[in-house]
Design a protein around this motif. Structure first.
Motif, mmCIF file in Angstrom:
data_model
loop_
_atom_site.group_PDB
_atom_site.id
_atom_site.type_symbol
_atom_site.label_atom_id
_atom_site.label_comp_id
_atom_site.label_asym_id
_atom_site.label_seq_id
_atom_site.Cartn_x
_atom_site.Cartn_y
_atom_site.Cartn_z
ATOM 1 N N LEU A 24 -66.655 8.113 62.296
ATOM 2 C CA LEU A 24 -67.843 8.794 61.770
ATOM 3 C C LEU A 24 -68.763 7.783 61.113
ATOM 4 O O LEU A 24 -68.300 6.913 60.378
ATOM 5 N N ARG A 25 -70.005 7.899 61.378
ATOM 6 C CA ARG A 25 -70.969 7.001 60.760
ATOM 7 C C ARG A 25 -71.317 7.512 59.358
ATOM 8 O O ARG A 25 -71.610 8.695 59.176
ATOM 9 N N GLN A 26 -71.257 6.594 58.385
ATOM 10 C CA GLN A 26 -71.548 6.981 57.008
ATOM 11 C C GLN A 26 -72.984 7.497 56.815
ATOM 12 O O GLN A 26 -73.190 8.435 56.062
ATOM 13 N N PRO A 27 -73.964 6.922 57.468
ATOM 14 C CA PRO A 27 -75.318 7.480 57.268
ATOM 15 C C PRO A 27 -75.406 8.947 57.644
ATOM 16 O O PRO A 27 -76.120 9.719 57.020
ATOM 17 N N TYR A 28 -74.690 9.361 58.684
ATOM 18 C CA TYR A 28 -74.727 10.772 59.072
ATOM 19 C C TYR A 28 -74.120 11.638 57.978
ATOM 20 O O TYR A 28 -74.578 12.738 57.699
ATOM 21 N N ARG A 29 -73.027 11.152 57.376
ATOM 22 C CA ARG A 29 -72.403 11.941 56.321
ATOM 23 C C ARG A 29 -73.319 12.079 55.108
ATOM 24 O O ARG A 29 -73.391 13.122 54.482
ATOM 25 N N LEU A 30 -74.062 11.060 54.766
ATOM 26 C CA LEU A 30 -74.952 11.131 53.613
ATOM 27 C C LEU A 30 -76.137 12.051 53.880
ATOM 28 O O LEU A 30 -76.696 12.645 52.971
ATOM 29 N N GLN A 31 -76.506 12.181 55.134
ATOM 30 C CA GLN A 31 -77.671 13.003 55.459
ATOM 31 C C GLN A 31 -77.321 14.478 55.637
ATOM 32 O O GLN A 31 -78.191 15.281 55.876
ATOM 33 N N THR A 32 -76.065 14.840 55.520
ATOM 34 C CA THR A 32 -75.671 16.215 55.828
ATOM 35 C C THR A 32 -76.324 17.208 54.865
ATOM 36 O O THR A 32 -76.926 18.204 55.275
ATOM 37 N N ALA A 33 -76.235 16.960 53.550
ATOM 38 C CA ALA A 33 -76.804 17.894 52.561
ATOM 39 C C ALA A 33 -78.316 17.974 52.679
ATOM 40 O O ALA A 33 -78.910 19.050 52.599
ATOM 41 N N ALA A 702 -62.975 22.535 68.478
ATOM 42 C CA ALA A 702 -63.469 21.289 67.879
ATOM 43 C C ALA A 702 -63.654 20.185 68.894
ATOM 44 O O ALA A 702 -63.891 19.023 68.510
ATOM 45 N N ASP A 703 -63.560 20.490 70.195
ATOM 46 C CA ASP A 703 -63.657 19.444 71.202
ATOM 47 C C ASP A 703 -64.999 18.736 71.146
ATOM 48 O O ASP A 703 -65.089 17.499 71.190
ATOM 49 N N SER A 704 -66.097 19.512 71.061
ATOM 50 C CA SER A 704 -67.435 18.916 71.071
ATOM 51 C C SER A 704 -67.688 18.107 69.819
ATOM 52 O O SER A 704 -68.430 17.103 69.855
ATOM 53 N N ILE A 705 -67.085 18.492 68.672
ATOM 54 C CA ILE A 705 -67.249 17.710 67.444
ATOM 55 C C ILE A 705 -66.625 16.331 67.626
ATOM 56 O O ILE A 705 -67.192 15.295 67.255
ATOM 57 N N VAL A 706 -65.417 16.305 68.238
ATOM 58 C CA VAL A 706 -64.737 15.027 68.473
ATOM 59 C C VAL A 706 -65.536 14.161 69.437
ATOM 60 O O VAL A 706 -65.745 12.957 69.215
ATOM 61 N N LEU A 707 -66.028 14.756 70.526
ATOM 62 C CA LEU A 707 -66.817 14.002 71.502
ATOM 63 C C LEU A 707 -68.115 13.499 70.885
ATOM 64 O O LEU A 707 -68.557 12.376 71.157
ATOM 65 N N GLY A 708 -68.746 14.326 70.063
ATOM 66 C CA GLY A 708 -69.996 13.911 69.437
ATOM 67 C C GLY A 708 -69.819 12.755 68.499
ATOM 68 O O GLY A 708 -70.662 11.856 68.413
ATOM 69 N N ASN A 709 -68.713 12.731 67.762
ATOM 70 C CA ASN A 709 -68.466 11.619 66.852
ATOM 71 C C ASN A 709 -68.198 10.326 67.602
ATOM 72 O O ASN A 709 -68.455 9.230 67.087
ATOM 73 N N LEU A 732 -74.893 24.605 64.827
ATOM 74 C CA LEU A 732 -75.593 23.434 64.306
ATOM 75 C C LEU A 732 -75.082 23.046 62.929
ATOM 76 O O LEU A 732 -75.053 21.847 62.578
ATOM 77 N N ARG A 733 -74.696 24.037 62.137
ATOM 78 C CA ARG A 733 -74.132 23.723 60.823
ATOM 79 C C ARG A 733 -72.812 22.966 60.963
ATOM 80 O O ARG A 733 -72.521 22.047 60.188
ATOM 81 N N ARG A 734 -72.013 23.330 61.961
ATOM 82 C CA ARG A 734 -70.768 22.588 62.203
ATOM 83 C C ARG A 734 -71.062 21.134 62.574
ATOM 84 O O ARG A 734 -70.370 20.215 62.123
ATOM 85 N N LEU A 735 -72.087 20.941 63.387
ATOM 86 C CA LEU A 735 -72.447 19.570 63.743
ATOM 87 C C LEU A 735 -72.908 18.782 62.529
ATOM 88 O O LEU A 735 -72.528 17.620 62.335
ATOM 89 N N ARG A 736 -73.752 19.380 61.698
ATOM 90 C CA ARG A 736 -74.267 18.664 60.536
ATOM 91 C C ARG A 736 -73.170 18.390 59.516
ATOM 92 O O ARG A 736 -73.193 17.368 58.828
ATOM 93 N N LEU A 737 -72.216 19.316 59.381
ATOM 94 C CA LEU A 737 -71.082 19.063 58.486
ATOM 95 C C LEU A 737 -70.248 17.897 58.980
ATOM 96 O O LEU A 737 -69.593 17.198 58.187
#
Length: 780
Positions: A24-33, A702-709, A732-737
């Motif tokens: 997981l990229r840290q910038p994506y995690r910081l931008q979630t909220a 959760a397959d698409s979440i794993v592939l997206g990461n 979309l909320r699942r993706l942003r989380l």
């Protein structure tokens, strides 16, 4: 190629570790909220005018069907309704009736011309109950009405039972329910149960409901309308109503005139008696006080006093005039006018002047002592003596006149003083006399006015005039007034339009889905990569419509996916993403078709493309391409199977496919392993420029979440008019989380009415026109 070969080929680049399985990229995690707040701000679902128009156009057939049904119901009801005919009488109501005899009296004056209440009063009188009862009696409408219209006591009294029940209700006052029922009956039941009274009331109510009075604006005309199922009866009722109204007006005037005459006769008798009594009191008082009057305002004593006062004034003037003359003649008699005008004095003065002239002439010759001179001087002295004697006589006469004037003035003054005393003595008696006179005058004026008024009533009472005239009498109508087919159809059309719009908006409210392209960015907050129209036709070979991108590059579908490819090329500064995950919210939204079409589009650019079917739970790419699925991604990720048996070339140049393979028991675990990243890196070393992954839906797994990461580039597919907005937002909320943001959205299965007008016209998806301008645009 085996999995060991893949590992050795990837060894120079990097060494895979367990931490690389889900990176997981840290910038994506910081931008979630922050992105979540942006999502809530962007998702403005307020409807605009354009949205309302699109909603109506989308459900136009539903709206049109409801409107047609409403018009059909209105037409059927119109044809089944009983025809009602209307007859109209036009009458003119003047401000005042024409007068045969005219008297200038206050009671006969007309109302002001601008009185707004005059015409309103006439309108309300035409709708009065008394006029309706008179017309009903004249035409015997209560006898000609059918028996069903006659109200029966039981039918007219809702809830009317026997009196025993009423007595029981009265006795049970403690029961609130019974008291409420009893109060309702008292309010709703008529006060009588007489059949004739209730039947008469029903006829009267029906008559008033059928009668309409309409004043004509800006004039003194009134239209009286009568509606009835019989045109002849409607005309008779209208004409009879107007005639009865005119007759009632004349009767009211005659009754008022008769009442006024009787009232005036009684008043005249009373006023006459009062006048006679007041005159007798006046004469009796004048005789008792011995007051003599010359006329109604002047008495004898007052007249005498006035005469003496005038005489005294004249005597004073005469005395003053003679006194002034007397004083003047005493001081300087020669200069008095009366002396100068006396002829005797003038003659003496002439003789004196002649003698003095003669004396002066002889004085030149003779001396003063000369006898002749002495004789002339003696004559002059004698003439002067005569002049003085004459002046003395005149002065005596004036003195006598002066004394006489003084005596006369004194006598008149004495008489005036005596008369004044008489006037003062009679003033006390005159106060009561004047009161009696005023009473007599007042009674006489009242008597004369009443006598004149009763004579006028006697003349004008026999002449009854009317200010109402009939302009157009009522005639039997040829066509029914009700029901009105055009009006009912318009009402049905309006009701159908309203009901249809309600149904349309209810359907739209229930249909919580993305329907229009502009809703993607406004509600979801993501860029719109492309619009894929709905294709209703089927291929003759039953193959996927995605193959039209290869077989028919100029088709509407090919152009739509080509625009998606172009949008992806401009989505990043480096161009189109080399690795792309195509996913959706739920199944059957067109993600597999989109993944295949995009892979074909990128292959048509002359670059090698690998299409991976990562939906190992429900694979579909092999069905679209009609290739076997014995081996695939599941085999590669779960074992050391050889890769050359899994990557297959297709009929599309530069396009290779890795199918899903057999359904594994744990797809998520396989995708989280390191072999997928090894496969992607090996594909890059083998010259494959683009890797497009057909991922499973987001909701539930959760397959698409794993592939997206692992691939970091996601293309989100949404089917128009199907996928609910709440589900899309949840996905979309699942993706942003998970720290992921899609590159954009592809809107599939878009209805024809939802497409932009220029899009439809340019690609031949909308209405065609044969104008030269359209032909030139299509050629461009």
């Amino acid at each position: 190629m085996s999995s060991s070969d893949l590992s050795r080929a990837a060894q120079p680049d990097f060494e895979p570790t367990a931490s690389m399985a889900v990176a997981l990229r840290q910038p994506y995690r910081l931008q979630t909220a922050v992105e979540r707040q942006q999502e809530d701000q962007v998702a403005d679902e307020s409807l605009t005018l354009t949205d309302l128009l699109r909603i109506v156009l989308k459900h136009k057939w539903t709206l049109l069907t409801v409107m047609i049904l409403a018009c059909a119901v209105a037409a059927v009801r119109t044809f089944l309704s009983t025809p009602i005919y209307r007859s109209t009488v036009i009458m003119q109501i003047d401000r005042g009736a024409p007068r045969v005899v005219s008297f200038n009296n206050e009671a006969d004056r007309e109302q002001p011309a601008d009185d707004p209440n005059s015409l309103t009063t006439q309108v309300e009188l035409l709708k009065s109950r008394s006029l309706a009862e008179r017309v009903i009696d004249e035409l015997r409408l209560d006898q000609s009405m059918p028996a069903a219209a006659q109200a029966r006591p039981d039918a007219a009294i809702p809830g009317g039972g026997d009196r025993a029940t009423g007595d029981a209700d009265t006795r049970s006052r403690g029961d609130y329910l019974e008291r409420i029922v009893q109060g309702y009956r008292k309010l709703m039941n008529p006060s009588t149960r007489n059949t004739e009274v209730l039947g008469r009331e029903a006829v009267l109510r029906s008559f008033l409901e059928a009668l309409t009075v309409e004043p004509v604006r800006g004039s003194r005309l009134i239209k009286l309308h009568v509606e009835n199922t019989s045109p002849e009866l409607a005309a008779r009722i209208a004409n009879s109503t107007v005639q009865a109204y005119i007759a009632m007006g004349l009767e009211r005037k005659m009754e008022a005139s008769s009442y006024a005459k009787t009232f005036l006769e009684d008043q005249i008798k009373q006023i006459k008696a009062k006048l006679e009594e007041s005159e007798r009191k006046l004469n009796r008082y004048a005789q008792e006080k011995q007051i003599l009057t010359l006329d109604e305002k002047t008495s004898v004593v007052n007249q005498t006093y006035t005469d003496y006062a005038a005489a005294l004034s004249k005597a004073e003037q005469d005395r003053i005039k003679i006194e002034a003359l007397y004083n003047e003649i005493r001081k300087n008699p020669d200069n008095v006018a009366i002396v100068g005008e006396n002829k005797t004095v003038q003659s003496y003065k002439e003789q004196k002047a002649k003698l003095e002239i003669e004396y002066q002439q002889n004085l030149r010759i003779y001396k003063p002592d000369f006898p002749k001179m002495q004789q002339i001087k003696a004559q002059i002295a004698e003439v002067e003596s005569q002049i003085k004697s004459e002046i003395g006589a005149i002065a005596g006469t004036i003195q006598a006149q002066y004394q006489s004037a003084q005596q006369q003035e004194s006598l008149i003054r004495d008489k005036l003083s005596q008369t004044r005393k008489q006037v003062l003595s009679t003033q006390d008696s005159s106060i009561d006399l004047n009161l009696l006179k005023r009473e007599v005058d007042t009674n006489r004026q009242l008597y004369d006015g009443l006598l004149q008024r009763i004579k006028q009533l006697g003349v004008s009472g026999g002449v009854v005039t009317n200010n109402i005239s009939v302009v157009d009498p009522a005639e039997a109508s040829l066509f029914p007034y009700k029901p009105n087919l055009p009006r009912n159809l318009l009402i049905g059309l309006a009701a159908g339009l309203f009901l249809g719009l309600c149904i349309v908006f209810v359907l739209e409210f229930v249909d919580d889905s993305i329907k229009f392209p502009d809703e993607v960015e406004r509600i979801l907050g993501l860029p719109l990569m492309g619009i894929i129209p709905r294709v209703n036709r089927k291929r003759a070979d039953n193959k996927s419509v995605a193959l039209d991108v290869h077989s028919d590059p100029r088709s509407t579908l090919a152009e739509a996916y080509r625009s998606v490819r172009t949008a992806l090329q401009f989505s990043t500064p480096e161009g189109a993403p080399k690795r792309l995950v195509v996913t959706s919210t739920t199944r059957n939204e067109g993600k597999s078709t989109t993944a295949l079409a995009l892979a074909i589009n990128f292959a048509q650019m002359g670059q090698r493309v690998l299409l991976i079917d990562a939906d190992m739970r429900n694979p579909s790419v092999h069905k679209l391409l009609e290739i076997p699925n014995e081996y695939g991604l599941s085999n590669l990720l779960s074992s050391d199977s050889r890769g050359e048996k899994m990557i297959m070339r297709t009929a599309v140049p530069n396009l290779s496919v890795l199918t899903a393979g057999p359904v594994p028991p744990n797809p998520v675990d396989l995708l989280m392993g390191p072999k997928l990243l090894l496969l992607l890196n090996v594909a890059a070393t083998l010259g494959i420029e683009y890797v497009i992954v057909d991922a499973p839906p987001l909701l539930g797994i959760a397959d698409s979440i794993v592939l997206g990461n692992q691939l970091q580039n996601i293309l989100f597919v949404v089917q128009a008019s199907r996928t609910r907005k709440s589900h899309i937002k949840s996905a979309l909320r699942r993706l942003r989380l998970a720290g992921l943001t899609p590159r954009g959205v592809v809107l599939t299965q878009t209805l024809r009415g939802s497409l932009p007008q220029d899009y439809e016209s340019y690609y031949g998806y909308g209405p065609t026109e044969d104008s030269p301008k359209t032909a030139l645009a299509s050629g461009a």
